[in-house]
Design a protein around this motif. Structure first.
Motif, short mmCIF file in Angstrom:
data_model
loop_
_atom_site.label_atom_id
_atom_site.label_comp_id
_atom_site.label_asym_id
_atom_site.label_seq_id
_atom_site.Cartn_x
_atom_site.Cartn_y
_atom_site.Cartn_z
N ARG A 240 70.20 72.36 62.14
CA ARG A 240 71.37 71.46 62.08
C ARG A 240 71.29 70.39 63.05
O ARG A 240 71.19 70.60 64.39
N ASP A 242 73.98 68.06 62.68
CA ASP A 242 75.52 67.53 62.89
C ASP A 242 76.49 68.67 62.24
O ASP A 242 76.44 69.13 61.31
N ASP A 243 77.07 69.35 63.23
CA ASP A 243 78.19 70.36 62.84
C ASP A 243 79.22 69.98 61.60
O ASP A 243 79.25 70.81 60.67
N ASN A 252 74.31 76.10 54.46
CA ASN A 252 75.13 75.50 55.58
C ASN A 252 75.51 73.91 55.62
O ASN A 252 74.94 73.29 54.72
#
Length: 394
Positions: A240, A242-243, A252
């Motif tokens: 990941r 960038d959330d 996700n």
């Protein structure tokens, strides 16, 4: 097809076969590099000839005394490599020294499922057989664009391969072609290809980053692929970054692949075209209804600011992930490959800039980051290297 069953009987014979894979040698030359007495060496080489795995190849030049006889791998040895990508299939057949004797490729759609895609791959192998490239195979290596359980020879919950989960790929191909088969993910076989015949021929520890429909990393440690406990090592596309990023094929959000895989790049390129940020891409979108990574590369080559911005943004994100890997692993070389990597030196420059700036100086002081020079052959060469390593083992 007839099954070829001859295998080396012990570790000495296996080591000799791997040495001969790099080309025929005299018995005296082999004696220089193996830890065997001359009599034991001759016994093992004679046994390999009896098994049909090697043959005599005349006499070598004199080294000051009696001329030594040369030995080479059997000229009848044949390996096949099948490199299945998300949108294409490459198939090659080589001799025992992994020289390509025939190579075919076709477009495919991995989403059509294993029955259709594997049948297409087998048809390509069949065409090479009809062309007289081989009559029987000693083994076949297969690469797949998703997570693979190496021990079982099956894909496991591959994000871009619907219908493939736990499909018996190794068993299916082995039965159809009548020979040993090995399956790995496509990034690992590309790394093996680079190790055997590419820029990493003399590098023991390196990373191969493939940027295509997906993004992955082949990890080579001490000249061998590192797969991890379950075979998922190197799946960097789902790190990941960038959330709050876009949803990835894995379910996700904010994965690297969701920003700069092939589908993500096409999506962003279409958005830039619609917003007026790229006249070239807007023209391509109007003409064909889609834009591709190839269109982005062509636009950037003409100085299109929108396309160059897309490449730099993607390179920056890849560089961020790669910088962490470099600081952690301290490789001797990083190779960038895959279809999207054909965006070229704009992409490479951005990746280099980020990695050299963000990684530890001790890790990057002598670290080359380069584009692959093998093109479409890295996968098939790696696949035959994979199966030949298995066949040339005790």
């Amino acid at each position: 097809m007839k099954r070829t069953t001859s295998r080396p009987e012990d570790a000495h014979q296996a080591a000799l076969l791997r040495l001969l894979r790099d080309g025929g040698r005299s018995r005296a030359e082999l004696a220089d590099v193996v830890d065997l007495s001359r009599s034991k060496l001759n016994v093992e080489l004679d046994r390999l000839v009896e098994l049909g795995l090697a043959e005599q190849d005349g006499l070598a030049a004199s080294r000051g005394g009696r001329r030594s006889s040369r030995v080479r791998l059997s000229p009848m040895t044949r390996f096949a490599g099948i490199d299945i990508g998300a949108t294409s299939i490459d198939v090659a057949v080589t001799n025992g020294e992994l020289e390509v004797l025939g190579h075919l490729s076709e477009e495919c759609d991995i989403r059509e499922g294993p029955a259709v895609v594997l049948d297409q791959a087998l048809n390509l192998v069949g065409r090479l057989r009809q062309d007289g490239v081989f009559t029987e195979l000693n083994g076949v290596g297969i690469g797949l664009p998703g997570p693979v359980s190496f021990a079982e020879g099956v894909p496991v919950v591959p994000p871009i391969m619907p219908g493939w989960d736990r499909y018996p790929v190794r068993e299916t191909i082995s039965q159809e072609l009548g020979c040993l088969a090995m399956v790995d993910n496509d990034v690992n076989i590309m790394a093996l290809g680079e190790l055997h015949a590419g820029l990493a021929r003399h590098v023991e520890d390196f990373l191969l980053v493939k940027i295509g429909t997906g993004i992955g990393c082949g990890i080579v440690v001490d000249g061998k692929i590192y797969r991890g406990v379950s075979g998922s090592a190197g799946d960097i596309g789902h790190i990941r970054v960038d959330d709050l990023g876009p949803v990835c094929a894995c379910g996700n959000s904010g994965c690297l692949e969701a920003y700069f895989g092939g589908a993500a790049l096409a999506r962003e390129a279409a958005a830039v075209a619609r917003s007026g940020g790229s006249p070239y891409l807007a023209e391509r979108l109007a003409a064909t209804g889609v834009v591709t990574a190839q269109d982005v590369a062509a636009a950037a080559a003409q100085g299109d600011a929108g396309a160059i911005g897309l490449i730099r943004d993607g390179g920056r994100r890849v560089g961020q992930v790669l910088a962490s890997l470099v600081s952690f692993f301290n490789p001797g070389l990083v190779i960038i490959g895959g279809g999207v990597a054909r965006l070229g030196h704009i992409l490479l420059a951005e990746i280099r800039s980020v990695v050299y700036r963000r990684s530890l100086p001790l890790a990057t002081g002598n670290l080359p980051i380069v584009l692959s020079e093998m093109g479409e052959t890295a996968g098939v060469i790696g696949a035959v290297r994979l199966i030949s390593d298995h066949v040339y083992s005790a």
